[in-house]
Design a protein around this motif. Sequence first.
Motif, PDB file in Angstrom:
ATOM      1  N   THR A 257      42.338  38.231  40.368  1.00 53.30           N
ATOM      2  CA  THR A 257      42.020  38.942  41.612  1.00 53.30           C
ATOM      3  C   THR A 257      42.452  38.165  42.848  1.00 53.30           C
ATOM      4  O   THR A 257      42.431  38.721  43.954  1.00 53.30           O
ATOM      5  CB  THR A 257      40.507  39.216  41.710  1.00 53.30           C
ATOM      6  OG1 THR A 257      39.801  37.981  41.916  1.00 53.30           O
ATOM      7  CG2 THR A 257      39.996  39.899  40.450  1.00 53.30           C
ATOM      8  N   LEU A 258      42.822  36.896  42.691  1.00 57.62           N
ATOM      9  CA  LEU A 258      43.213  36.089  43.839  1.00 57.62           C
ATOM     10  C   LEU A 258      44.614  36.465  44.292  1.00 57.62           C
ATOM     11  O   LEU A 258      45.472  36.840  43.492  1.00 57.62           O
ATOM     12  CB  LEU A 258      43.171  34.600  43.484  1.00 57.62           C
ATOM     13  CG  LEU A 258      41.840  34.030  42.982  1.00 57.62           C
ATOM     14  CD1 LEU A 258      41.953  32.518  42.820  1.00 57.62           C
ATOM     15  CD2 LEU A 258      40.693  34.390  43.914  1.00 57.62           C
ATOM     16  N   LYS A 259      44.846  36.335  45.572  1.00 59.46           N
ATOM     17  CA  LYS A 259      46.163  36.591  46.142  1.00 59.46           C
ATOM     18  C   LYS A 259      46.672  35.289  46.749  1.00 59.46           C
ATOM     19  O   LYS A 259      46.374  34.978  47.908  1.00 59.46           O
ATOM     20  CB  LYS A 259      46.087  37.710  47.185  1.00 59.46           C
ATOM     21  CG  LYS A 259      45.727  39.068  46.601  1.00 59.46           C
ATOM     22  CD  LYS A 259      45.673  40.134  47.688  1.00 59.46           C
ATOM     23  CE  LYS A 259      45.446  41.521  47.096  1.00 59.46           C
ATOM     24  NZ  LYS A 259      44.197  41.625  46.348  1.00 59.46           N
ATOM     25  N   VAL A 260      47.408  34.539  45.940  1.00 56.62           N
ATOM     26  CA  VAL A 260      47.926  33.246  46.381  1.00 56.62           C
ATOM     27  C   VAL A 260      49.314  33.452  46.970  1.00 56.62           C
ATOM     28  O   VAL A 260      50.233  33.882  46.279  1.00 56.62           O
ATOM     29  CB  VAL A 260      47.985  32.243  45.205  1.00 56.62           C
ATOM     30  CG1 VAL A 260      48.504  30.888  45.691  1.00 56.62           C
ATOM     31  CG2 VAL A 260      46.596  32.097  44.571  1.00 56.62           C
ATOM     32  N   ASN A 261      49.451  33.155  48.241  1.00 55.78           N
ATOM     33  CA  ASN A 261      50.710  33.358  48.948  1.00 55.78           C
ATOM     34  C   ASN A 261      51.610  32.137  48.787  1.00 55.78           C
ATOM     35  O   ASN A 261      51.363  31.089  49.384  1.00 55.78           O
ATOM     36  CB  ASN A 261      50.432  33.624  50.433  1.00 55.78           C
ATOM     37  CG  ASN A 261      51.700  33.809  51.231  1.00 55.78           C
ATOM     38  OD1 ASN A 261      52.740  34.188  50.687  1.00 55.78           O
ATOM     39  ND2 ASN A 261      51.631  33.545  52.533  1.00 55.78           N
ATOM     40  N   THR A 262      52.636  32.265  47.978  1.00 57.57           N
ATOM     41  CA  THR A 262      53.575  31.160  47.793  1.00 57.57           C
ATOM     42  C   THR A 262      54.899  31.687  47.258  1.00 57.57           C
ATOM     43  O   THR A 262      54.932  32.699  46.566  1.00 57.57           O
ATOM     44  CB  THR A 262      53.018  30.094  46.818  1.00 57.57           C
ATOM     45  OG1 THR A 262      53.942  29.013  46.736  1.00 57.57           O
ATOM     46  CG2 THR A 262      52.771  30.675  45.438  1.00 57.57           C
ATOM     47  N   ASP A 263      55.969  31.000  47.619  1.00 54.64           N
ATOM     48  CA  ASP A 263      57.268  31.341  47.058  1.00 54.64           C
ATOM     49  C   ASP A 263      57.661  30.390  45.943  1.00 54.64           C
ATOM     50  O   ASP A 263      58.785  30.421  45.447  1.00 54.64           O
ATOM     51  CB  ASP A 263      58.340  31.337  48.153  1.00 54.64           C
ATOM     52  CG  ASP A 263      58.458  29.993  48.869  1.00 54.64           C
ATOM     53  OD1 ASP A 263      57.668  29.073  48.546  1.00 54.64           O
ATOM     54  OD2 ASP A 263      59.332  29.860  49.748  1.00 54.64           O
ATOM     55  N   LYS A 264      56.739  29.524  45.536  1.00 47.31           N
ATOM     56  CA  LYS A 264      56.997  28.566  44.462  1.00 47.31           C
ATOM     57  C   LYS A 264      56.594  29.163  43.115  1.00 47.31           C
ATOM     58  O   LYS A 264      55.726  30.034  43.056  1.00 47.31           O
ATOM     59  CB  LYS A 264      56.211  27.274  44.696  1.00 47.31           C
ATOM     60  CG  LYS A 264      56.513  26.590  46.021  1.00 47.31           C
ATOM     61  CD  LYS A 264      55.708  25.323  46.160  1.00 47.31           C
ATOM     62  CE  LYS A 264      55.930  24.711  47.535  1.00 47.31           C
ATOM     63  NZ  LYS A 264      57.334  24.357  47.775  1.00 47.31           N
ATOM     64  N   PRO A 265      57.173  28.697  42.026  1.00 42.87           N
ATOM     65  CA  PRO A 265      56.687  29.107  40.706  1.00 42.87           C
ATOM     66  C   PRO A 265      55.202  28.760  40.555  1.00 42.87           C
ATOM     67  O   PRO A 265      54.796  27.634  40.855  1.00 42.87           O
ATOM     68  CB  PRO A 265      57.550  28.282  39.746  1.00 42.87           C
ATOM     69  CG  PRO A 265      58.773  27.938  40.514  1.00 42.87           C
ATOM     70  CD  PRO A 265      58.329  27.778  41.937  1.00 42.87           C
ATOM     71  N   LEU A 266      54.412  29.714  40.148  1.00 42.72           N
ATOM     72  CA  LEU A 266      52.975  29.517  39.963  1.00 42.72           C
ATOM     73  C   LEU A 266      52.608  30.069  38.595  1.00 42.72           C
ATOM     74  O   LEU A 266      52.667  31.274  38.371  1.00 42.72           O
ATOM     75  CB  LEU A 266      52.187  30.227  41.065  1.00 42.72           C
ATOM     76  CG  LEU A 266      50.659  30.166  40.980  1.00 42.72           C
ATOM     77  CD1 LEU A 266      50.160  28.726  41.012  1.00 42.72           C
ATOM     78  CD2 LEU A 266      50.024  30.976  42.117  1.00 42.72           C
ATOM     79  N   TYR A 267      52.231  29.180  37.686  1.00 41.31           N
ATOM     80  CA  TYR A 267      51.955  29.559  36.306  1.00 41.31           C
ATOM     81  C   TYR A 267      50.485  29.287  35.974  1.00 41.31           C
ATOM     82  O   TYR A 267      49.815  28.482  36.634  1.00 41.31           O
ATOM     83  CB  TYR A 267      52.821  28.754  35.337  1.00 41.31           C
ATOM     84  CG  TYR A 267      54.299  28.835  35.572  1.00 41.31           C
ATOM     85  CD1 TYR A 267      55.030  29.967  35.204  1.00 41.31           C
ATOM     86  CD2 TYR A 267      54.997  27.773  36.152  1.00 41.31           C
ATOM     87  CE1 TYR A 267      56.394  30.041  35.400  1.00 41.31           C
ATOM     88  CE2 TYR A 267      56.368  27.835  36.361  1.00 41.31           C
ATOM     89  CZ  TYR A 267      57.068  28.967  35.979  1.00 41.31           C
ATOM     90  OH  TYR A 267      58.417  29.037  36.182  1.00 41.31           O
ATOM     91  N   THR A 268      50.009  29.957  34.931  1.00 40.98           N
ATOM     92  CA  THR A 268      48.684  29.639  34.385  1.00 40.98           C
ATOM     93  C   THR A 268      48.818  29.350  32.898  1.00 40.98           C
ATOM     94  O   THR A 268      49.692  29.891  32.217  1.00 40.98           O
ATOM     95  CB  THR A 268      47.688  30.800  34.587  1.00 40.98           C
ATOM     96  OG1 THR A 268      48.169  31.970  33.933  1.00 40.98           O
ATOM     97  CG2 THR A 268      47.457  31.074  36.056  1.00 40.98           C
ATOM     98  N   VAL A 269      47.931  28.479  32.421  1.00 39.25           N
ATOM     99  CA  VAL A 269      47.808  28.195  30.989  1.00 39.25           C
ATOM    100  C   VAL A 269      46.331  28.218  30.646  1.00 39.25           C
ATOM    101  O   VAL A 269      45.473  28.120  31.526  1.00 39.25           O
ATOM    102  CB  VAL A 269      48.413  26.814  30.621  1.00 39.25           C
ATOM    103  CG1 VAL A 269      49.903  26.775  30.899  1.00 39.25           C
ATOM    104  CG2 VAL A 269      47.688  25.683  31.355  1.00 39.25           C
ATOM    105  N   ASN A 270      46.036  28.348  29.383  1.00 40.07           N
ATOM    106  CA  ASN A 270      44.647  28.277  28.949  1.00 40.07           C
ATOM    107  C   ASN A 270      44.148  26.848  29.051  1.00 40.07           C
ATOM    108  O   ASN A 270      44.834  25.905  28.649  1.00 40.07           O
ATOM    109  CB  ASN A 270      44.499  28.763  27.512  1.00 40.07           C
ATOM    110  CG  ASN A 270      44.637  30.267  27.392  1.00 40.07           C
ATOM    111  OD1 ASN A 270      44.414  31.007  28.358  1.00 40.07           O
ATOM    112  ND2 ASN A 270      45.011  30.740  26.218  1.00 40.07           N
ATOM    113  N   GLY A 271      42.952  26.715  29.575  1.00 42.35           N
ATOM    114  CA  GLY A 271      42.329  25.402  29.628  1.00 42.35           C
ATOM    115  C   GLY A 271      41.803  24.997  28.268  1.00 42.35           C
ATOM    116  O   GLY A 271      41.767  25.799  27.332  1.00 42.35           O
TER     117      GLY A 271
END
Length: 249
Positions: A67-81
């Motif tokens: 639900t977050l809206k992170v404003n960036t032009d960089k690669p933004l990835y998620t992984v499982n913790g």
Amino acid sequence: MTVTEQTFWVVIPAAGVGSRMQADCPKQYLELQGKTVLEQTLAHFTHHPRIHGIVVAIAEDDDVWPTLKVNTDKPLYTVNGGAERCHSVLNALNFLKDKTRDSDWVLVHDAARPCLRREDLDKLMITMAQHPQGGILAVPVRDTLKRVDVACIIEDTVDRERLCHALTPQMFHIGMLREALEKAIDEGVLVTDEASAMEHAGYSPLVVEGHGDNIKITRPEDLALADFYLASISDEAASDYDGLMADDG
């Protein structure tokens, strides 16, 4: 190689539940000046010209992150913790294996440290860019330290000379940190920060002194303190780089 010629990634372990906050949601999703704590933390990196990309380690059942809206032009990835911080960071480093060189740098920063000063971040990057092993932000211990037993009875006073509070970011070469974390986990050593893993692997990380307002939100009273610090720190996100970065050339 100067700081401008090197590649920097950021890893944010954000899979914890923050039980000591006694809140209805994980501490990284508490509100802080109109945003979540995690959004405030990410803002220090999302527009930094030296940061190549960011990996956030989140809980597998995390339903707030989308639900977050992170404003960036960089690669933004998620992984499982993972079960512990070290597992989350290692998951992120393994994810980056095909996207990075072992010699690239990674800055690991706590999700609940939203008050990082831009000058401290730049100072760390410039200093470590010339260091063979990497290191951390830290501040000297100022309070008197007491060692207590299991019943909270004081056993002795600890000499605080040359003692430091470890902060984040902690910055190391990706390949070296990956191997150090794998070694610690394989040997059953539960390390609480990246520097501990590097020390266990035989390295000697460097300490760069930062500011004490780079606090980690852990207890309920920390949220109000973080709000105060954020309000008192100038608009670092909009500041230019005529200072430390220009000095590096």
